[in-house]
Design a protein around this motif. Sequence first.
Motif, PDB file in Angstrom:
ATOM      1  N   TYR A  42       0.855  -1.183   0.000  1.00  0.00           N
ATOM      2  CA  TYR A  42       0.000   0.000   0.000  1.00  0.00           C
ATOM      3  C   TYR A  42       0.891   1.233   0.000  1.00  0.00           C
ATOM      4  O   TYR A  42       2.107   1.150   0.208  1.00  0.00           O
ATOM      5  CB  TYR A  42      -0.928   0.010   1.230  1.00  0.00           C
ATOM      6  N   PHE A  44       1.363   5.172   1.641  1.00  0.00           N
ATOM      7  CA  PHE A  44       0.920   6.078   2.696  1.00  0.00           C
ATOM      8  C   PHE A  44       1.823   7.299   2.671  1.00  0.00           C
ATOM      9  O   PHE A  44       3.055   7.168   2.739  1.00  0.00           O
ATOM     10  CB  PHE A  44       0.997   5.394   4.080  1.00  0.00           C
ATOM     11  N   HIS A  75      -6.288   2.303   6.815  1.00  0.00           N
ATOM     12  CA  HIS A  75      -5.740   3.187   5.778  1.00  0.00           C
ATOM     13  C   HIS A  75      -6.784   4.210   5.335  1.00  0.00           C
ATOM     14  O   HIS A  75      -6.475   5.399   5.116  1.00  0.00           O
ATOM     15  CB  HIS A  75      -5.271   2.341   4.586  1.00  0.00           C
ATOM     16  N   ASP A  80      -1.755   4.686   9.350  1.00  0.00           N
ATOM     17  CA  ASP A  80      -0.777   3.831   8.695  1.00  0.00           C
ATOM     18  C   ASP A  80      -0.810   2.450   9.349  1.00  0.00           C
ATOM     19  O   ASP A  80      -0.502   2.310  10.536  1.00  0.00           O
ATOM     20  CB  ASP A  80       0.618   4.446   8.835  1.00  0.00           C
TER      21      ASP A  80
END
Length: 398
Positions: A42, A44, A75, A80
């Motif tokens: 992912y 962030f 998220h 986070d």
Amino acid sequence: MALTNTIIRTAKPHNKPYKMADEKGMFLYITPAGSKLWRLKYRFDGKEKLLSLGAYPDVSLKDARASRDDARKLHANRIDPCENRKVQKTARVERAANSFEVVAREWFSKYRPGWSTSHSERTIRRLENDVFPWIGGRPIAEIGASEVLDVLRRIEGRGTLDTAHRAHQNCSQVFRYAVATGRALRDPTPDLRGALPAANGGHFAAITEPQEVGALLRAIDGFKGTFIVLCALKLAPMLFVRPGELRQARWQEFDLDRAEWKYWVTKTKTDHLVPLASQAVKILKELHALSGHTNFVFPGARSHTRAMSDAAVNAALRRMGYDTQNEMTGHGFRAMARTILHQEIGIAPEIIEHQLAHRVSDTLGAAYNRTKFLKERRRMMQQWADYLDLLRSGSKFA
């Protein structure tokens, strides 16, 4: 294409690690050694990150997807997932470090040097056998009165009521230590007052371990009640007379210049003389400025024509966090002095018994002699007051 259990199960390792994509950023990372590891990719704050979701087959495809979805929810809320995991791990470590057993063993190690070997062994054995198996692993700040009561009920159920009371006292000591060291907000054990039947009729709870006495004396110094009750609390361990004799003391009985207190003991129907240490004289002189115009040394709060309430000292002890049923009472100062004067200072029992105003027959058959051992008793009372000062300061154990 989403993964299936069959695809995962039949996937073979290669010479180099490789990935098998599932969906929504999750993939299976297969190592040359054959390990199959779940990962979630992912972004962030503009940075690409990887979150470990466990290893297959310990973590199934279904469980890995559930963990992925939980992470995606974090998220979506601008949390986070990697940092959240670190925070959760730190919290778990802190909770484990502040478990009841960890704090209790720290408390035990701190105070054991001031205890006798037998007392130390009994205390740690009681905690290990009857307390740690049930609440030892629990964060001490989260333990409530009901959990402690469950522990005590198990002990009581074995028919060992006295052990249950002592375990109650030990738990309270550990909780108070946790409060003092910033790992708990309060001691829940006072909420259990009266939950257990009395262990022994006629027994007055008393603290007799020197280091614990020091803690009690420091607690007395910090008492926030009236000056009259504070003075009674300070004199109670120093003089160790019966609580009724202390609270009903009259100024006419004292000769502060001679450092003596003479009064009639109703229980034994005898005169009694209490030599006063210099510390006791100092307290009494300060108190005389406040109550010297009255008959009683410790006049009542509502009327100076009456003595202080018979519940005042015990109520003050409870306000300081001491359980007066199982830990310490106003009468317990007598047992405290009797035990420590003999065991720690080495005073002969007959001298102590005369100072306690017990009926001790001498060789001539007299039931009690007010002036017997007077020289030795004067020396003992000053020794005792000096010893209490050492306990209070903690220098006795430095």
